[in-house]
Design a protein around this motif. Sequence first.
Motif, PDB file in Angstrom:
ATOM      1  N   ASP A 165       0.811  -1.225   0.000  1.00 18.37           N
ATOM      2  CA  ASP A 165       0.000   0.000   0.000  1.00 18.37           C
ATOM      3  C   ASP A 165       0.843   1.274   0.000  1.00 18.37           C
ATOM      4  N   LEU A 166       2.132   1.164   0.277  1.00 16.24           N
ATOM      5  CA  LEU A 166       2.946   2.357   0.518  1.00 16.24           C
ATOM      6  C   LEU A 166       2.959   3.354  -0.642  1.00 16.24           C
ATOM      7  N   PRO A 167       3.023   2.929  -1.907  1.00 15.26           N
ATOM      8  CA  PRO A 167       2.989   3.950  -2.984  1.00 15.26           C
ATOM      9  C   PRO A 167       1.724   4.805  -2.935  1.00 15.26           C
ATOM     10  N   ALA A 168       0.571   4.167  -2.710  1.00 12.62           N
ATOM     11  CA  ALA A 168      -0.679   4.934  -2.643  1.00 12.62           C
ATOM     12  C   ALA A 168      -0.711   5.815  -1.404  1.00 12.62           C
ATOM     13  N   VAL A 169      -0.194   5.314  -0.288  1.00  8.44           N
ATOM     14  CA  VAL A 169      -0.155   6.091   0.956  1.00  8.44           C
ATOM     15  C   VAL A 169       0.749   7.310   0.803  1.00  8.44           C
ATOM     16  N   ILE A 170       1.918   7.105   0.234  1.00  9.18           N
ATOM     17  CA  ILE A 170       2.862   8.219   0.053  1.00  9.18           C
ATOM     18  C   ILE A 170       2.273   9.284  -0.868  1.00  9.18           C
ATOM     19  N   ALA A 171       1.546   8.853  -1.891  1.00 13.89           N
ATOM     20  CA  ALA A 171       0.930   9.825  -2.804  1.00 13.89           C
ATOM     21  C   ALA A 171      -0.062  10.719  -2.065  1.00 13.89           C
ATOM     22  N   ILE A 172      -0.844  10.130  -1.149  1.00 13.30           N
ATOM     23  CA  ILE A 172      -1.780  10.931  -0.357  1.00 13.30           C
ATOM     24  C   ILE A 172      -1.025  11.776   0.665  1.00 13.30           C
ATOM     25  N   GLU A 173      -0.067  11.175   1.321  1.00  8.49           N
ATOM     26  CA  GLU A 173       0.695  11.853   2.375  1.00  8.49           C
ATOM     27  C   GLU A 173       1.367  13.112   1.851  1.00  8.49           C
ATOM     28  N   ASN A 174       1.948  13.027   0.657  1.00  9.81           N
ATOM     29  CA  ASN A 174       2.680  14.174   0.107  1.00  9.81           C
ATOM     30  C   ASN A 174       1.769  15.350  -0.212  1.00  9.81           C
ATOM     31  N   VAL A 175       0.497  15.064  -0.467  1.00 11.24           N
ATOM     32  CA  VAL A 175      -0.450  16.131  -0.771  1.00 11.24           C
ATOM     33  C   VAL A 175      -1.152  16.631   0.489  1.00 11.24           C
ATOM     34  N   ALA A 176      -1.386  15.706   1.423  1.00 12.98           N
ATOM     35  CA  ALA A 176      -2.201  16.037   2.595  1.00 12.98           C
ATOM     36  C   ALA A 176      -1.433  16.778   3.686  1.00 12.98           C
ATOM     37  N   HIS A 177      -0.110  16.595   3.746  1.00 14.46           N
ATOM     38  CA  HIS A 177       0.653  17.157   4.855  1.00 14.46           C
ATOM     39  C   HIS A 177       1.796  18.040   4.352  1.00 14.46           C
ATOM     40  N   GLY A 232      -3.330  20.626  26.134  1.00 12.54           N
ATOM     41  CA  GLY A 232      -2.096  21.404  26.056  1.00 12.54           C
ATOM     42  C   GLY A 232      -1.895  22.011  24.688  1.00 12.54           C
ATOM     43  N   VAL A 233      -0.802  22.774  24.567  1.00 14.63           N
ATOM     44  CA  VAL A 233      -0.416  23.417  23.309  1.00 14.63           C
ATOM     45  C   VAL A 233       1.075  23.181  23.102  1.00 14.63           C
ATOM     46  N   ARG A 234       1.446  22.824  21.882  1.00 17.82           N
ATOM     47  CA  ARG A 234       2.856  22.704  21.529  1.00 17.82           C
ATOM     48  C   ARG A 234       3.199  23.873  20.600  1.00 17.82           C
ATOM     49  N   LYS A 235       3.951  24.784  21.139  1.00 18.91           N
ATOM     50  CA  LYS A 235       4.266  26.012  20.428  1.00 18.91           C
ATOM     51  C   LYS A 235       5.144  25.731  19.202  1.00 18.91           C
ATOM     52  N   ALA A 236       4.766  26.367  18.090  1.00 21.89           N
ATOM     53  CA  ALA A 236       5.547  26.297  16.850  1.00 21.89           C
ATOM     54  C   ALA A 236       5.870  24.848  16.473  1.00 21.89           C
ATOM     55  N   TYR A 237       4.896  23.971  16.604  1.00 21.23           N
ATOM     56  CA  TYR A 237       5.115  22.534  16.391  1.00 21.23           C
ATOM     57  C   TYR A 237       5.132  22.171  14.909  1.00 21.23           C
ATOM     58  N   TYR A 238       4.252  22.817  14.123  1.00 24.41           N
ATOM     59  CA  TYR A 238       4.134  22.480  12.699  1.00 24.41           C
ATOM     60  C   TYR A 238       4.809  23.530  11.833  1.00 24.41           C
ATOM     61  N   GLU A 239       5.428  23.060  10.759  1.00 24.58           N
ATOM     62  CA  GLU A 239       5.971  23.977   9.751  1.00 24.58           C
ATOM     63  C   GLU A 239       4.843  24.448   8.835  1.00 24.58           C
ATOM     64  N   THR A 240       4.946  25.681   8.398  1.00 27.18           N
ATOM     65  CA  THR A 240       4.010  26.231   7.407  1.00 27.18           C
ATOM     66  C   THR A 240       4.815  27.006   6.381  1.00 27.18           C
ATOM     67  N   ASP A 241       4.134  27.418   5.315  1.00 29.94           N
ATOM     68  CA  ASP A 241       4.839  28.210   4.295  1.00 29.94           C
ATOM     69  C   ASP A 241       5.305  29.541   4.860  1.00 29.94           C
ATOM     70  N   GLY A 242       4.582  30.047   5.876  1.00 31.20           N
ATOM     71  CA  GLY A 242       4.935  31.352   6.420  1.00 31.20           C
ATOM     72  C   GLY A 242       5.690  31.300   7.734  1.00 31.20           C
ATOM     73  N   GLY A 243       6.122  30.107   8.149  1.00 33.37           N
ATOM     74  CA  GLY A 243       6.848  29.987   9.419  1.00 33.37           C
ATOM     75  C   GLY A 243       6.443  28.724  10.152  1.00 33.37           C
ATOM     76  N   ARG A 244       6.047  28.860  11.414  1.00 32.16           N
ATOM     77  CA  ARG A 244       5.645  27.697  12.195  1.00 32.16           C
ATOM     78  C   ARG A 244       4.310  27.973  12.873  1.00 32.16           C
ATOM     79  N   GLU A 245       3.604  26.894  13.196  1.00 30.22           N
ATOM     80  CA  GLU A 245       2.249  27.008  13.738  1.00 30.22           C
ATOM     81  C   GLU A 245       2.114  26.138  14.977  1.00 30.22           C
ATOM     82  N   ASP A 246       1.312  26.609  15.945  1.00 31.11           N
ATOM     83  CA  ASP A 246       1.080  25.840  17.166  1.00 31.11           C
ATOM     84  C   ASP A 246       0.240  24.596  16.879  1.00 31.11           C
TER      85      ASP A 246
END
Length: 436
Positions: free
Chosen positions: A291-303, A408-422
Motif C-alpha cells: 500500500d505504501l505507494p498509494a499512501v505516500i501519494a496521499i501523504e505528500n499532498v495532505a501534509h 495542552g499546546v505545543r508552540k511552533a510545532y508544525y511547519e508552514t509556508d509562512g513559518g511555524r504554527e502551534d
Amino acid sequence: MVNFIAIENASNGASVALLQDNSGVQTVKLQISTNEGKNAEQVLPLLDTLLADAKLTKTDIHGVAFSQGPGGFTGLRVACGLAQGLALGLQIPVVPVSSLEASAVLSQAYIDNGFIVVALDARMQEVYLAVYQVKNSELKSIPVLSPVLMQSQDVMAWVQEQLPRWCLVSGQSLSTAQYCIAGNALSAYPEDFVLPNTQWVVGETAWAHADTLVSIAYKKFQKEGGASLEALAPLYLRDKVAFTTVERESGLGGNPKIALPILNPLEVAQNTLATQLLERSLWIRPLRNSDLPAVIAIENVAHHTPWTEGMFFAALMHIHYHNWALVDEQDNILAYAVQLVEPDVVNLMTIAVAPSLQGQGFGELLLRWLELFIMGRSQGPYVQLLEVRVSNEKARSLYSKLGYEQIGVRKAYYETDGGREDALVLQKDVSLNKGA
C-alpha cells in the motif's frame, strides 16, 4: 524422553493418548473405547493398556491433559477429576483443552485465512458453538467467539450476521475470507447447516479424540506451562434443561429455549461500524507494504511535512505500531492512520484522507475504528492522544464531535509556508465508553 497423556471423555466414547517427545521427535499413540454410557469405567483401563504397550508406568508420566468441555456432564467431571488426581498424586502439570478448540484443530487445514465455526451436538436441537480464526494457515488459540450454547436452527443466520464484525476486528476482508463449518452437530442436524455460498466449506464432523487433545495440550504446556489445580473445572454451558414444576404449572411447556447471545456495548459498536462501512462499500484493514505507494501519494499532498516511505515502512515493521487503511471495493486506499501504543497512552501518529475525498465522512469512520481498536484491547492504555494544527478547523471540529479534549499546546510545532504554527494537544479516554 517426555511422556504426556490426554484423557478425552466429553463425547459418547472415551479415549486416551500418549505423546512421547524424544529430543523434538514426537510420536502419539491412541486407545479408544466406543462403549457408550460406560466412559467412566473405560478411561483407567484404556490408560493402563496404553502405558503397558509403551512399557511405561504412571510414574513415567510427565504431564496430563483432559477435555475440559463442553460435552457430557458426567464425562467432563470424570475426566477433570482423573486429571486432577493424577496431577496431584504424581506432582505433574495438568492442561485443560476445550472440546471446541480440538474440533477446530481437526479442520484448520481446510482454510488458509478466515474462520472455523465449530458446532458440537448438545442434544435437544442445541449446539455448543465457538468460532476460531485461521491466519496464514495458523489457528489462533483464543476464540473469536467464546463457547456458547445455541439452538441449532439459529446458528447459521446468527453467524452470518456477526461475520462482518469478526472480520473487521480480526483484520480480515469480508469478501475474501474463507469460512469453515465443522463439528458433529452437522451430522446430527444437517438441515440446519446448509452452506450459504462458495466461501464456505465443510470441515471434519467427527468429535476429536485424545490424540488431538494431547498434541494441543503439549504445545500449550511448552508455551505456558500447566494450569492451577485449584482452578480446574469442567466447562459446561447448559444451566437449565427443564422447567420447574411451578413454571410448568404457570403455562410453560416443552424445554427452555436458548436465547441468542447478547452482545456487549463494544461488540454492538463494532457491529454498527461494520454495517456502516458495508453500506458504503468500504472496509478497514491493516496497512500492507504494497500500500505504501498509494499512501505516500496521499501523504505528500495532505501534509506540509509528510512522512517518508521509510518512516511508514518502519511503522509496519514495529510491533507497537498499528497501521490501518480505509479502502473501497477495489481495495483502493482512501484514507490511512498510524497508531503507536506506548505504556500509558496510544499516540495517533498520522491520519489522512485523500484530499479529493475529504468531506465524505471517511475520516470519522477511520477515527471511530481507531477508538474501537483501543477499546478492544485486553489491557490498556485506553487513552488516545493526538496533535492538530490550530488552523485545521475541519479536523478540530471532528475531534470535538467525537469527544476529544484539549490538554495542552505545543508552540511552533508544525511547519508552514509562512513559518511555524502551534499544535493543540487533544486526548480522549475511550475506556469511558468501553462498558457503557
